[in-house]
Design an enzyme around this catalytic site. Structure first.
Site, PDB file in Angstrom:
ATOM      1  N   LYS A  74      32.170  38.004  36.339  1.00 39.42           N
ATOM      2  CA  LYS A  74      32.434  37.541  34.927  1.00 39.42           C
ATOM      3  C   LYS A  74      31.913  37.771  33.862  1.00 39.42           C
ATOM      4  CE  LYS A  74      36.864  35.364  37.106  1.00 39.42           C
ATOM      5  NZ  LYS A  74      37.764  34.315  37.534  1.00 39.42           N
ATOM      6  N   ASP A  95      31.408  33.965  38.980  1.00 40.87           N
ATOM      7  CA  ASP A  95      31.607  33.554  37.758  1.00 40.87           C
ATOM      8  C   ASP A  95      31.105  32.859  36.860  1.00 40.87           C
ATOM      9  OD1 ASP A  95      33.421  31.317  36.301  1.00 40.87           O
ATOM     10  OD2 ASP A  95      35.032  32.645  38.103  1.00 40.87           O
ATOM     11  N   ASP A 118      39.980  34.297  48.266  1.00 33.90           N
ATOM     12  CA  ASP A 118      41.123  33.572  48.586  1.00 33.90           C
ATOM     13  C   ASP A 118      41.906  32.288  47.351  1.00 33.90           C
ATOM     14  OD1 ASP A 118      38.604  31.779  48.396  1.00 33.90           O
ATOM     15  OD2 ASP A 118      40.505  30.355  49.618  1.00 33.90           O
TER      16      ASP A 118
HETATM   17  P1  IMP Z   1      30.977  30.686  40.700  1.00 28.74           P
HETATM   18  O1  IMP Z   1      31.162  29.418  39.407  1.00 28.74           O
HETATM   19  O2  IMP Z   1      30.335  31.647  39.729  1.00 28.74           O
HETATM   20  O3  IMP Z   1      29.624  29.978  41.005  1.00 28.74           O
HETATM   21  O4  IMP Z   1      32.115  30.748  41.265  1.00 28.74           O
HETATM   22  C1  IMP Z   1      31.822  30.095  42.264  1.00 28.74           C
HETATM   23  C2  IMP Z   1      32.702  30.768  43.204  1.00 28.74           C
HETATM   24  O5  IMP Z   1      34.274  30.692  42.461  1.00 28.74           O
HETATM   25  C3  IMP Z   1      32.613  31.939  43.570  1.00 28.74           C
HETATM   26  O6  IMP Z   1      31.501  32.654  44.720  1.00 28.74           O
HETATM   27  C4  IMP Z   1      34.270  32.480  44.686  1.00 28.74           C
HETATM   28  O7  IMP Z   1      34.389  32.030  46.018  1.00 28.74           O
HETATM   29  C5  IMP Z   1      34.867  31.538  43.641  1.00 28.74           C
HETATM   30  N1  IMP Z   1      35.750  31.837  42.211  1.00 28.74           N
HETATM   31  C6  IMP Z   1      35.331  32.249  41.660  1.00 28.74           C
HETATM   32  N2  IMP Z   1      36.537  33.200  40.288  1.00 28.74           N
HETATM   33  C7  IMP Z   1      37.071  33.463  41.966  1.00 28.74           C
HETATM   34  C8  IMP Z   1      38.959  34.225  41.169  1.00 28.74           C
HETATM   35  O8  IMP Z   1      38.780  34.637  40.159  1.00 28.74           O
HETATM   36  N3  IMP Z   1      39.139  34.421  42.608  1.00 28.74           N
HETATM   37  C9  IMP Z   1      38.354  33.241  43.554  1.00 28.74           C
HETATM   38  N4  IMP Z   1      37.758  32.954  43.824  1.00 28.74           N
HETATM   39  C10 IMP Z   1      36.963  33.203  42.414  1.00 28.74           C
END
Ligand code: IMP
Ligand code: MG
Length: 190
Positions: free
Chosen positions: A146, A118, A174
């Site tokens: 994303k 994300d 989740d």
């Molecule tokens: P980051 O923002 O790339 O560090 O993502 C962090 C974490 O947020 C990911 O590993 C997921 O566990 C969670 N995450 C991000 N987007 C989603 C989503 O759309 N659904 C569920 N979990 C998400």
């Protein structure tokens, strides 16, 4: 409709509710498996004969890790790690810690397996931390990506499906602990 068909259609119904929030089906199980077939072709080609260490990031990537490693055709090792986040005493509040990794990654070809990238904060933390083990190579495969939310410069080497910024559940992802067991991926309804 017999009971088995009814049970299957209920399990695969188009709309679900988790913690009172409504979600609708977005990516079906077949499309998920097709996307992993494509990823596996690239990973098999790039890691053939290298005996890579695949590292699944818990909890979200347990299904993705299983689906990737069982398509991998040559020798490999599989490990899991978890990022524990707790309230630190420094000014930033949250402190991350990487737990559960016992493998020696020095000189190994390491491929991180993530359910979703994300903002990229988690990935950046993992890349920085795992690179201190001095692996021969360190890359990442994420099932979902994303692109509009991604804020980092690290290349995201293998991407299954690119999605928008909406919140998704299912296939390991989740919503507050629920939905990881769903075969399909669902998107939040506003
Ligand atoms: P980051 O923002 O790339 O560090 O993502 C962090 C974490 O947020 C990911 O590993 C997921 O566990 C969670 N995450 C991000 N987007 C989603 C989503 O759309 N659904 C569920 N979990 C998400
Ligand atoms: Mg995750």
């Amino acid at each position: 409709m017999n009971l088995l068909t009814l049970a299957l259609s209920l399990k695969r119904m188009k709309r679900i509710e988790l913690h009172g929030k409504k979600f609708k089906r977005f990516i079906d199980a077949k499309s998920i498996q097709n996307a992993i077939d494509d990823l596996a072709i690239q990973i098999n080609r790039d890691y053939n004969g290298k005996r890579p260490v695949f590292i699944g990031v818990l909890n979200g990537s347990f299904l993705f890790t299983a689906d990737v490693v069982r398509r991998f055709k040559s020798d490999c090792e599989v490990a899991f790690l978890r990022l524990a986040s707790y309230d630190g005493t420094d000014s930033t509040g949250k402190v991350n810690e990487l737990v559960g990794l016992n493998e020696d990654l020095k000189d190994r070809d390491v491929l991180i397996l993530e359910d979703i990238v994300d903002s990229g904060n988690t990935l950046a933390y993992l890349m920085e931390n795992l690179s201190t083990y001095q692996p021969n190579s360190l890359k990442v495969a994420t099932f979902l990506f994303k692109p509009n939310a991604y804020k980092k410069d690290f290349p995201v080497d293998y991407r299954g499906i690119e999605v928008g910024n909406e919140f998704l559940v299912g296939y390991g992802l989740d919503f507050d602990g629920l939905g990881r067991n769903l075969e399909d991926i669902y998107i939040i309804e506003d």
